[in-house]
Structures are given as C-alpha cells and as structure tokens.
Write a protein that holds these residues in place. Structure first.
Motif, PDB file in Angstrom:
ATOM      1  N   VAL A 126      34.738  50.042 -74.493  1.00 43.43           N
ATOM      2  CA  VAL A 126      34.549  50.885 -72.782  1.00 43.43           C
ATOM      3  C   VAL A 126      35.322  52.131 -73.658  1.00 43.43           C
ATOM      4  N   ALA A 127      35.060  53.381 -72.784  1.00 47.38           N
ATOM      5  CA  ALA A 127      34.973  54.229 -72.917  1.00 47.38           C
ATOM      6  C   ALA A 127      36.708  55.117 -72.595  1.00 47.38           C
ATOM      7  N   THR A 128      37.530  55.639 -73.471  1.00 44.61           N
ATOM      8  CA  THR A 128      39.100  56.141 -72.485  1.00 44.61           C
ATOM      9  C   THR A 128      38.945  57.696 -72.973  1.00 44.61           C
ATOM     10  N   GLY A 129      40.066  57.623 -72.765  1.00 45.04           N
ATOM     11  CA  GLY A 129      40.545  58.904 -72.699  1.00 45.04           C
ATOM     12  C   GLY A 129      40.688  59.831 -74.813  1.00 45.04           C
ATOM     13  N   LYS A 130      40.719  58.829 -75.243  1.00 47.85           N
ATOM     14  CA  LYS A 130      40.751  58.438 -76.602  1.00 47.85           C
ATOM     15  C   LYS A 130      39.500  58.250 -77.656  1.00 47.85           C
ATOM     16  N   GLY A 131      38.656  57.784 -77.110  1.00 48.49           N
ATOM     17  CA  GLY A 131      37.545  57.765 -77.609  1.00 48.49           C
ATOM     18  C   GLY A 131      36.700  55.928 -76.877  1.00 48.49           C
ATOM     19  N   LEU A 132      36.347  55.533 -77.970  1.00 47.16           N
ATOM     20  CA  LEU A 132      36.417  54.103 -77.722  1.00 47.16           C
ATOM     21  C   LEU A 132      37.297  52.780 -78.062  1.00 47.16           C
ATOM     22  N   THR A 133      37.634  51.880 -77.241  1.00 45.45           N
ATOM     23  CA  THR A 133      38.037  50.368 -77.573  1.00 45.45           C
ATOM     24  C   THR A 133      36.888  49.393 -77.235  1.00 45.45           C
ATOM     25  N   ALA A 134      36.971  48.901 -78.745  1.00 51.38           N
ATOM     26  CA  ALA A 134      36.052  47.285 -78.767  1.00 51.38           C
ATOM     27  C   ALA A 134      36.857  46.227 -78.652  1.00 51.38           C
ATOM     28  N   ILE A 135      37.235  46.022 -77.361  1.00 51.79           N
ATOM     29  CA  ILE A 135      37.465  44.254 -76.921  1.00 51.79           C
ATOM     30  C   ILE A 135      36.869  42.912 -77.144  1.00 51.79           C
TER      31      ILE A 135
END
Length: 397
Positions: A126-135
C-alpha cells in the motif's frame, strides 16, 4: 546458548499448589468463545512486515496473481521471481503494474517473498504518506508456526511450546481487537511478537500450534492481554507495579526460572562510560534506588554526580545501559589508595547486578521451560502464570 542441559531449579511448593487445586479445573474441558472473522472461515491476520519504506522487494515461490484493490486481475508473476515495488505519485509501482495498492497472491500453496524473507499467505503493498507498507495476510495458526520459533527455542519441551502457543495466540488476538489500524493488526518485531516467516518454523512449533489450535486465555469471557517475558528473576510482577492499569489476570507469582541463563547477570561499566551514557550530573559518584516494586524492580533511581543530582526512571536507565531488566542494583568499585588501603572518594567503575530478562509480567518463558521439564502440562503452566483465567477455544463465525 545450550537449552538441552538440565538447569537446577527449586520448585518450592509447586507440586502441592497443583495438588491443592486438583485436576478437575482443566479436565472439565474447554469453554467456547465465539469469534467473528471477516470473509473467510479461518482467522486471517494482517502483519506489517515493512512500514513506511522507500521500496520493497516482493515475489512468490509459485506463479502468483497480481490484483488491484478491487480484486481485478492485473497479471502474473512467474514462479521464483520478484520485483521491486516503489512509490510514485501516491501509487504503488511494481514492474508494469501501478495502483494505490497491489496484491500478490501465490497459487498452489506457494510462499510470498517480502523484503528478504519467505512468508505464508499473500502480500498487500500500500502507498501511504510515509512511503510503502507491505502487509502479510496470513492464517492465524500458520502465523503462530513462525512466532513460536521466534519467541522460544524450538528444541524446548513440547509442553512449554504449547504454553507459548496459547499465550501468543491470546496476545495477538487481543492486539487485533484493541490496537489494529486500518492497514494492519500487528507488526513483526519484539514490540509485538517476533515474526520472521517460514525461516522460524520447525516441526516442533507446528506440532505445538496444531495441538492447541484455537485455544486462548479468557477473563470474564474476553481474551486477555497475555503479555510474556523471558525470565522474571524469581518472581513475576503485578501489572500495576510496572505499568499503570491493574488487571485481574496479571498478578505476581513465584517464578521457576532459577538456574537458567537469564536468572541473574552482571554488567560492569567504567566511570567515564557510565557518565557518558547517563548525562546531566557530570562524573557519576553513586546510583541508589529511590522507588522500587515489591519484587525489586527499579521505578526511579537517584543518580549523584560531581556536577549535580538527577532522579531517573528505571526504564530510562535500562535503555541507556542496555540492561536485560529493571531488576538491578548498581555497586561502586573503588580504587584503594596506595598509602593506607582506603578507597578514593570517586569510584573507578560500577558493577550492575541484575535478575531476569524483560518486564516480568505474565508467563516467564524460562519458568515454563523448567515446569515442562518437571512434567507439568501447558494448561497447568498458563493457568498458573495468568490468574483468574480459563482456557477457551474460539469458534469462528
């Protein structure tokens, strides 16, 4: 560290405690606890593997389907292949695909590759304001296969591993209910529970999880916050003495970690090193506990130096000195004078003598190890360390 040796342990009164309780309290069977799971029959955990990173490698051991947030099939990743995902304009770019979020779903029971490890289940990036988050979306029981290997030695007695399985399952479901955000339920570090994917799985961790499948600890019909630690140093703590909120199931009990590697430890610091790590008082002269818990954990400590005095919390000192617990005392070591054998006023170094590893709340893992070696089963172990609780088995709806 060798864990197959037989450490000496004094089980003062443990046998009589169990005899006084009788066996009917656990032989009567498990309670049943209804549990609502979204979409699928099994409980699926959302575990953040990396959060707020600039890029991340994602792949699959088998042919994998790439989907967008609506479930639309965008394409495929070949078996044993991976790509580097990167953020671009608020979107996730993975090879030729681009979307606000992307799914990588292995076929035929394959594993996903995230960062530098293999995991069961599937991946959401997921793209967030902090970069990428991998779940990592993974079945609860399969998640625990790995957690047990990360939190306890797989070579330990099976009953200790089974106790850890019940505790870890209770802990993560509590966090899922109380601490989850819109992206994930838990993280994968020691701040949550250690989770490193299939690298930490063994046949013993799988056996322990499968033997206790769905079992959790409850208090007043609700899953408890089953925190745990490595070793208490002789006695676990009441939660209100370490944290703030009292809980009926986190009560201090005599521990059975005597003779284990974490039961007692010593660190030595030169005066200059200690003064560099604990600042604001100049060169340290003395460190004395000001407030402690009933079991001797430092709440606050008075630090005296040649340039002033400070009152510092035990947690701050533990972090500054990288200590195993806040159950410690600091002893000055003086340099005798050559003339009369008297000590100089200023210590030349300090010895920190401590006990235990961790916060001292809930189950002691080394205590569980010793109890399992003495023949106690996982139900006896967990119900001893978590007061006012019962074992229940979740029913997924």
């Amino acid at each position: 560290m060798t864990v197959n040796r037989s450490p000496k342990v004094n089980l003062f009164g443990m046998k009589s405690w169990f005899q006084s309780r009788g066996r009917s309290w656990w032989l009567s069977g498990l309670l049943w606890l209804a549990f609502i799971a979204p979409a699928k029959a099994a409980v699926e955990m959302r575990v953040a593997i990396q959060d707020g990173v600039s890029q991340i490698t994602v792949g699959s051991s088998t042919r994998a389907i790439v989907r967008d947030s609506s479930g639309r099939n965008l394409g495929e990743i070949a078996a044993m292949n991976a790509f580097v995902a990167a953020p671009t304009g608020g979107m996730v770019k993975l090879d030729r695909w681009q979307a606000k979020q992307l799914w990588v779903e292995p076929t035929a029971g394959g594993y996903v590759f995230i960062g530098n490890r293999w995991y069961r289940g599937r991946t959401q990036v997921v793209a967030t304001g902090k970069g990428l988050t991998a779940i990592n979306y993974v079945d609860l029981e399969q998640y625990l296969y790995s957690v047990l290997g990360g939190e306890m030695y797989p070579t330990w007695p099976l009953e200790a591993l089974k106790a850890q399985a019940v505790v870890a399952r209770s802990y993560v479901l509590y966090q899922r209910e109380h601490s989850a955000n819109n992206l994930y339920d838990v993280g994968n570090t020691t701040s949550w529970q250690v989770y490193k994917g299939i690298a930490d799985e063994t046949s013993s961790t799988q056996t322990a999880v499968n033997a206790t499948a769905g079992q959790v600890l409850i208090n007043q019909g609700k899953i408890i916050e089953a925190v745990f630690h490595s070793s208490s140093g002789g006695h676990t703590e009441n939660v209100e003495n370490v944290w703030i909120r009292p809980l009926p199931y986190l009560k201090g009990v005599p521990d059975f970690d005597q003779g284990t590697p974490e039961y007692e430890w010593v660190r030595t610091f030169s005066r200059s090193e200690l003064s560099a790590r604990i600042t604001g008082v100049g060169n340290i002269i003395s460190m004395e506990p000001q407030r402690t818990t009933p079991q001797g954990r430092v709440i606050t400590m008075r630090v005296v130096g040649d340039a002033g005095t400070r009152t510092i919390s035990g947690d701050v000192i533990r972090n500054a000195l990288d200590l195993k617990s806040t159950k410690f005392k600091v002893l000055p070591i003086y340099e005798p004078t050559a003339a009369k054998g008297k000590a100089n006023l200023a210590p030349r170094s300090f010895q920190v003598q401590g006990n235990g590893y961790g916060h001292g709340l809930g189950m002691s893992q080394w205590g569980a190890y010793n109890l399992a070696r003495k023949g106690y089963d996982y139900r006896q172990i967990v119900l001893y360390y978590y007061k006012n609780t019962a074992l229940a088995k979740i029913q997924v709806k």
